[in-house]
Design an enzyme around this catalytic site. Structure first.
Site, short mmCIF file in Angstrom:
data_model
loop_
_atom_site.label_atom_id
_atom_site.label_comp_id
_atom_site.label_asym_id
_atom_site.label_seq_id
_atom_site.Cartn_x
_atom_site.Cartn_y
_atom_site.Cartn_z
N GLU A 108 0.80 -1.23 0.00
CA GLU A 108 0.00 0.00 0.00
C GLU A 108 0.84 1.28 0.00
O GLU A 108 0.83 2.05 0.97
CB GLU A 108 -0.95 0.00 1.21
CG GLU A 108 -1.87 -1.20 1.25
CD GLU A 108 -2.87 -1.15 2.41
OE1 GLU A 108 -2.76 -0.27 3.26
OE2 GLU A 108 -3.76 -2.01 2.45
N GLU A 158 -5.57 -8.46 0.68
CA GLU A 158 -6.24 -8.13 1.94
C GLU A 158 -7.70 -7.81 1.67
O GLU A 158 -8.01 -7.09 0.72
CB GLU A 158 -5.66 -6.86 2.61
CG GLU A 158 -4.32 -7.03 3.24
CD GLU A 158 -3.82 -5.73 3.90
OE1 GLU A 158 -4.66 -4.90 4.31
OE2 GLU A 158 -2.60 -5.59 3.99
O1 IFM Z 1 -4.33 -3.11 9.14
C1 IFM Z 1 -4.25 -2.57 7.85
C2 IFM Z 1 -3.09 -3.18 7.09
O2 IFM Z 1 -1.88 -3.00 7.75
C3 IFM Z 1 -2.97 -2.52 5.74
N1 IFM Z 1 -4.22 -2.55 5.04
C4 IFM Z 1 -5.40 -2.10 5.74
C5 IFM Z 1 -5.51 -2.81 7.07
C6 IFM Z 1 -6.78 -2.34 7.81
O3 IFM Z 1 -6.72 -0.97 8.03
#
Ligand code: IFM
Length: 471
Positions: free
Chosen positions: A193, A377
């Protein structure tokens, strides 16, 4: 917020009761998720779970520094102990394997494995070697992210991602890791990210290192993407058998009305959230609309940088959570217009699975060279409680089911999606929100470190067992 969110959920989903959950979770018979080669796993990140921040030669990271500043993290929480995974990793791997999860996405803490002069820290490296070897013994597919936000503080002291040199230090770090860990990693992701690192870290200051300037954000992004591009050939040379890629968090922006101004606002929202990262990676240029939104923020780009950044990817990791409804701000930007009466999570984020499908199918149209995708994710936070040894995370079960259905729809629409990782394996340090927000499919009691499998994880396990048993 937590109570409001569950109240909305209760009214929207009266049919989802405990008894019907198991039946309602399993994907329909024609779902592509039944394909055995569709990887289903869970994800975590180093600073969010490891703890042990002062052990075995680990150096401070920007998150140690940032979370120690009063007011930066809810309740003054830090990652000093987190889930104590550094000491409990063996039990955690057993738990992962017992759930039948086929993949595990973890990240390496850069400050744990390299000293300020670039020399390896053997004790830190050994931790990851033991962990990855055990995962391989268990037959689990390993996705390793090199940078999930825990930059060594000594690099931040020299400008962090505003300093072009950090990109070269990252390539050195990628070189060391891929030489040491080759053969135990199935897929390397350079960055997690970059939008968050650049925008939240340097653009609005909500994340470490806490700087707030749009011009900083675009320059930090450029150096992050350059770091990615410099690392790719290094990873390819050192560990040819693995896949290599990058992970981007994508956001859906929808217009608050049909007006041309609001449509433009939604477009600009997605430009700064998605095209800012994906255009350089997949087209070799920054989207010009970005600099209409943030005039005068063009980063300093040297000859050859964009070519380095846009080198071929084996996969693109996609993280998706929610959508943002926007309207024109009356000038050249957008403003959020939160919708009333929609389902939200403990984070206040709207549950909007169609956004995932629509973004994926849209990317397929926009980028002719879109690589194979893993959803690296997806998940949600809820205020989960353990009652009589159980956690009934009803909203999460419904959330996962609907997002997996969106993935299935995108696959059927022609997008090459090869796997899905739950965020997260266990409750953990949710950055500026500390330990209050629980994203895990496993509950963590932070006073005892006891893990309790939530109902959602049991249902994922049940589905995976059924899938395995199929001819
Ligand atoms: O916890 C985070 C993760 O580290 C990165 N993506 C989003 C998740 C939720 O906010």
């Amino acid at each position: 917020m937590a109570n409001d969110a569950s109240a909305v959920f209760d009214t929207l989903s009266p049919a989802v009761s405990r008894g019907s959950l198991a039946d309602s979770f399993t994907p329909p018979a024609d779902s592509t998720l039944w394909r055995k080669n569709f990887l289903l796993g869970a994800a975590t990140a180093s600073y969010q779970i490891e703890g042990a921040v002062n052990e075995d030669g680990r150096l401070p990271s920007i998150w140690d520094t940032f979370s120690a500043i009063p007011g930066k993290v809810l309740a003054g929480d830090t990652g000093a102990v987190a889930c104590d995974h550094y000491h409990r990793w063996e039990a955690d791997v057993e738990m992962l394997a017992s759930l039948g999860l086929e993949g595990y996405r973890l990240s390496i803490a850069w400050p744990r494995v390299m000293d300020a002069a670039g020399a390896p820290n053997r004790k830190g490296l050994d931790f990851y070697k033991r962990l990855l070897n055990r995962l391989k013994e268990k037959g689990i597919t390993t996705f390793v992210t090199l940078y999930h936000w825990d930059l060594p503080q000594h690099l931040e002291d020299r400008g962090g991602w505003l300093n072009r040199d950090t990109a070269y230090r990252f390539a050195d770090y990628a070189d060391l890791m891929s030489r040491e860990l080759a053969g135990t990693v199935d897929a390397w992701a350079t960055l997690n990210e970059p939008w968050c690192s650049a925008y939240l870290g340097y653009g609005n200051g909500h994340h470490a290192p806490g700087l707030a300037n749009d011009r900083f954000a675009t320059q930090a992004m450029h150096h992050l993407l350059l770091a990615h591009g410099l690392a790719m050939p290094v990873l390819r040379a050192n560990d040819p058998a693995s896949e290599k890629g990058i992970v981007a968090n994508i956001g859906r922006g929808t217009p608050n009305s049909d007006s041309a101004a609001d449509q433009r606002a939604a477009h600009l929202f997605e430009v700064q959230h998605n095209a800012w990262i994906l255009d350089p990676l997949l087209k070799g240029s920054y989207p010009q609309d970005l600099f209409e939104l943030w005039p005068g923020t063009e980063p300093l780009v040297l000859d050859g940088d964009m070519q380095t950044i846009s080198a071929r990817l084996d996969f693109l990791g996609i993280n998706y959570y929610f959508r943002t409804n926007v309207a024109s701000d009356g000038a050249h930007g957008f403003r959020d217009v939160p919708l009333e009466g929609v389902e939200r999570t403990q984070m206040g984020w709207e549950v909007y699975p169609d956004g995932l499908r629509d973004l994926l199918t849209g990317f397929k149209k926009t980028y002719h060279n879109l690589p194979p995708i893993y959803i690296t994710e997806n998940g949600m936070a809820s205020d989960d409680q353990v009652t009589d040894g159980h956690v009934e995370d009803t909203q999460r079960i419904s959330f996962l089911k609907r997002h997996l259905a969106a993935v299935d729809q995108a696959i059927k629409a022609g997008v090459d999606i090869r796997g899905y990782f739950l965020w997260s394996l266990m409750d953990n340090f949710e950055w500026a929100f500390g330990y209050e927000r629980r994203f895990g499919v496993v509950h963590v009691d932070y006073s005892t470190q006891k893990r309790t499998i939530k109902r959602s994880a049991e249902l994922v396990e049940k589905f995976l067992k059924e899938r395995k048993a199929r001819a």
